[in-house]
Motif scaffolding. Structure first.
Motif, PDB file in Angstrom:
ATOM      1  N   ARG A  91       0.817  -1.219   0.000  1.00 15.58           N
ATOM      2  CA  ARG A  91       0.000   0.000   0.000  1.00 15.58           C
ATOM      3  C   ARG A  91       0.856   1.278   0.000  1.00 15.58           C
ATOM      4  O   ARG A  91       0.581   2.207  -0.762  1.00 15.58           O
ATOM      5  CB  ARG A  91      -0.913  -0.023   1.228  1.00 15.58           C
ATOM      6  N   GLU A  92       1.913   1.289   0.823  1.00 15.62           N
ATOM      7  CA  GLU A  92       2.661   2.525   1.031  1.00 15.62           C
ATOM      8  C   GLU A  92       3.868   2.672   0.111  1.00 15.62           C
ATOM      9  O   GLU A  92       4.309   3.799  -0.128  1.00 15.62           O
ATOM     10  CB  GLU A  92       3.118   2.599   2.493  1.00 15.62           C
ATOM     11  N   ASP A  93       4.395   1.563  -0.393  1.00 11.94           N
ATOM     12  CA  ASP A  93       5.629   1.635  -1.169  1.00 11.94           C
ATOM     13  C   ASP A  93       5.491   1.116  -2.600  1.00 11.94           C
ATOM     14  O   ASP A  93       5.912   1.789  -3.543  1.00 11.94           O
ATOM     15  CB  ASP A  93       6.745   0.854  -0.453  1.00 11.94           C
ATOM     16  N   VAL A  94       4.919  -0.079  -2.755  1.00 10.94           N
ATOM     17  CA  VAL A  94       4.906  -0.708  -4.085  1.00 10.94           C
ATOM     18  C   VAL A  94       3.936  -0.013  -5.040  1.00 10.94           C
ATOM     19  O   VAL A  94       4.334   0.424  -6.133  1.00 10.94           O
ATOM     20  CB  VAL A  94       4.571  -2.209  -3.974  1.00 10.94           C
ATOM     21  N   LEU A  95       2.670   0.071  -4.664  1.00 10.64           N
ATOM     22  CA  LEU A  95       1.693   0.667  -5.575  1.00 10.64           C
ATOM     23  C   LEU A  95       2.033   2.112  -5.930  1.00 10.64           C
ATOM     24  O   LEU A  95       1.930   2.502  -7.107  1.00 10.64           O
ATOM     25  CB  LEU A  95       0.280   0.559  -4.980  1.00 10.64           C
ATOM     26  N   PRO A  96       2.502   2.939  -4.982  1.00 16.21           N
ATOM     27  CA  PRO A  96       2.916   4.297  -5.369  1.00 16.21           C
ATOM     28  C   PRO A  96       4.117   4.329  -6.310  1.00 16.21           C
ATOM     29  O   PRO A  96       4.314   5.315  -7.022  1.00 16.21           O
ATOM     30  CB  PRO A  96       3.263   4.952  -4.019  1.00 16.21           C
ATOM     31  N   ALA A  97       4.930   3.252  -6.324  1.00 18.90           N
ATOM     32  CA  ALA A  97       6.116   3.216  -7.187  1.00 18.90           C
ATOM     33  C   ALA A  97       5.793   2.795  -8.613  1.00 18.90           C
ATOM     34  O   ALA A  97       6.655   2.887  -9.498  1.00 18.90           O
ATOM     35  CB  ALA A  97       7.158   2.270  -6.595  1.00 18.90           C
ATOM     36  N   GLU A  98       4.584   2.321  -8.873  1.00 20.83           N
ATOM     37  CA  GLU A  98       4.250   1.831 -10.208  1.00 20.83           C
ATOM     38  C   GLU A  98       4.382   2.912 -11.278  1.00 20.83           C
ATOM     39  O   GLU A  98       4.835   2.640 -12.397  1.00 20.83           O
ATOM     40  CB  GLU A  98       2.836   1.252 -10.217  1.00 20.83           C
ATOM     41  N   ALA A  99       4.004   4.132 -10.950  1.00 21.31           N
ATOM     42  CA  ALA A  99       4.081   5.208 -11.945  1.00 21.31           C
ATOM     43  C   ALA A  99       5.524   5.456 -12.364  1.00 21.31           C
ATOM     44  O   ALA A  99       5.822   5.640 -13.555  1.00 21.31           O
ATOM     45  CB  ALA A  99       3.453   6.487 -11.386  1.00 21.31           C
TER      46      ALA A  99
END
Length: 406
Positions: A25-33
């Protein structure tokens, strides 16, 4: 406790699952962009790992989210690992590698852990476990029906203290990555032996003379960062000490490797289906058509309900299979693994397809991850054995089964 009574997870397993959820939630999904921006600017022919993934790997290690797929390393059962692997399936390009549980390396690590010599463990397994290198698994061939592994035509010929390898492989996942240091190659050492004793697996360093990585194959037009390559082996010479297990033991080794690999793919596919369903629901709530939200339309509500029902059924089968692997071993669970390998990818692809439909044009573009997700999970019905092979195996097992009636 029967096979159908699933034990509760340990406190440590629950804690790791919560850490994984927070990490996602805090690291992986925000890094997708950032990952997608890097890949888009580099282009499909570039297979360098986007730097953001190395940052995620450091974060995962600091959180204790590392090598969780391997019970000998993690102390987790397959059932305890399943919810963590599921979460990694939400972001297939980033999360599995971030926690060092990505295919094909996880399968190769399992194989080397089971059958590797001390030298193979030191030179290849330990760097893989440390996330310092990557690897490829070279089994499938373009000229034969590789769904029947006994068809494999690549020849591995003994010449003194060496093996000489000649053949052509494709769909060798991981081979395009510059960090790919070696391949595990399956070929025939003795075509005259009993059918299931003709094949042998050999470890081949990537820089061995005669190894040519020809090209990358896209999956429904999508080029993965690690690649799915065609690889030519021409008079490739390696010492006989590079055999995995024993000569003639390749088929058994493949089964040992593919069993856990198949169920791990299924675990991640459950996560992808869960993400697709969440996207479907969010889209249905946020979009209005013909005077009311899509979520008010009976056809959309039916798709949401059916998706949830199918997803829960698939998850239960996956967890049941994992538990049987834990308590009775891979061989005892082989029919359940086959069932999961049929059911879970079908379920995931169906739910992703529904999400695509509700998203309209956004669903078939790169504006959402749905198109790439669909391509991968549709392809999953082919790799690690196509549906038809697993269905045949399930039917044979059922025909041999004694009637449960008293």
């Amino acid at each position: 406790m029967s096979d159908y009574e699933l034990p509760p997870p340990s406190k440590r397993a629950r804690d790791l699952r919560e850490r994984m959820a927070r990490f996602l939630r805090e690291d992986v999904l925000p890094a997708e962009a950032e990952y997608e921006r890097y890949r888009r600017e580099a282009g499909p022919d570039d297979h360098v790992l986007p730097p953001v993934v190395e940052e995620l790997k450091k974060q995962a290690r600091s959180e204790g989210l590392w090598n969780l797929f391997l019970p000998a390393e993690s102390g987790l059962t397959q059932l305890e690992y399943a919810p963590i692997a599921e979460l990694s399936g939400w972001s297939l390009d980033l999360a599995p590698e971030a926690i060092n549980c990505q295919a094909p390396d996880s399968g190769n690590m399992e194989l080397l852990h089971l059958l590797g010599t001390e030298q193979q463990t030191r030179e290849w397994l330990r760097p893989l476990l440390a996330g310092e290198i990557r690897s490829g698994f070279a089994m499938t061939e373009p000229e034969v029906a590789s769904s029947d592994a006994t068809n494999i035509a690549t020849r591995i010929t003994k010449d003194g203290g060496d093996y000489v390898i000649n053949g052509r492989k494709w769909w060798t996942s991981g081979a395009m990555d510059p960090r790919c240091a070696f391949f595990i190659v399956m070929g025939k050492t003795d075509p005259t032996a009993a059918t299931h004793r003709q094949q042998t697996m050999v470890l081949v360093p990537r820089d061995t003379p005669g190894v040519t990585v020809v090209r990358d194959y896209p999956v429904f037009g999508h080029h993965d960062q690690h690649g799915h390559a065609e690889v030519q082996f021409t008079d490739v010479r390696v010492p006989v000490q590079n055999v995995i297990g024993e000569e003639g033991g390749g088929f058994a080794a493949a089964q040992a490797r593919l069993g856990p690999g198949r169920i791990h793919h299924c675990m991640r596919a459950i996560g992808a289906a869960e993400r697709a369903l969440a996207m479907l629901v969010a889209r249905a709530k946020s979009r209005t058509a013909f005077g009311s939200p899509l979520s008010d339309k009976g056809v959309v509500r039916q798709q949401i309900a059916e998706s949830r029902v199918e997803l829960e059924q698939a998850r239960l089968l996956c967890h049941h299979t994992s538990h049987v692997i834990d308590v009775r071993g891979n061989k005892a669970a082989k029919d359940l693994v086959a069932m999961a390998k049929v059911v879970v990818p079908r379920t995931a692809a169906t739910i992703i397809d529904r999400a695509i439909q509700v998203h309209g044009g956004a669903g078939i573009s790169d504006a959402t991850p749905l198109a790439a997700m669909y391509g991968w999970h549709r392809a999953m019905r082919l790799f690690d054995g196509p549906d038809e092979v697993h269905i045949e195996a399930i039917a044979k097992a059922e025909l041999r089964r004694e009637s449960p009636l008293p």
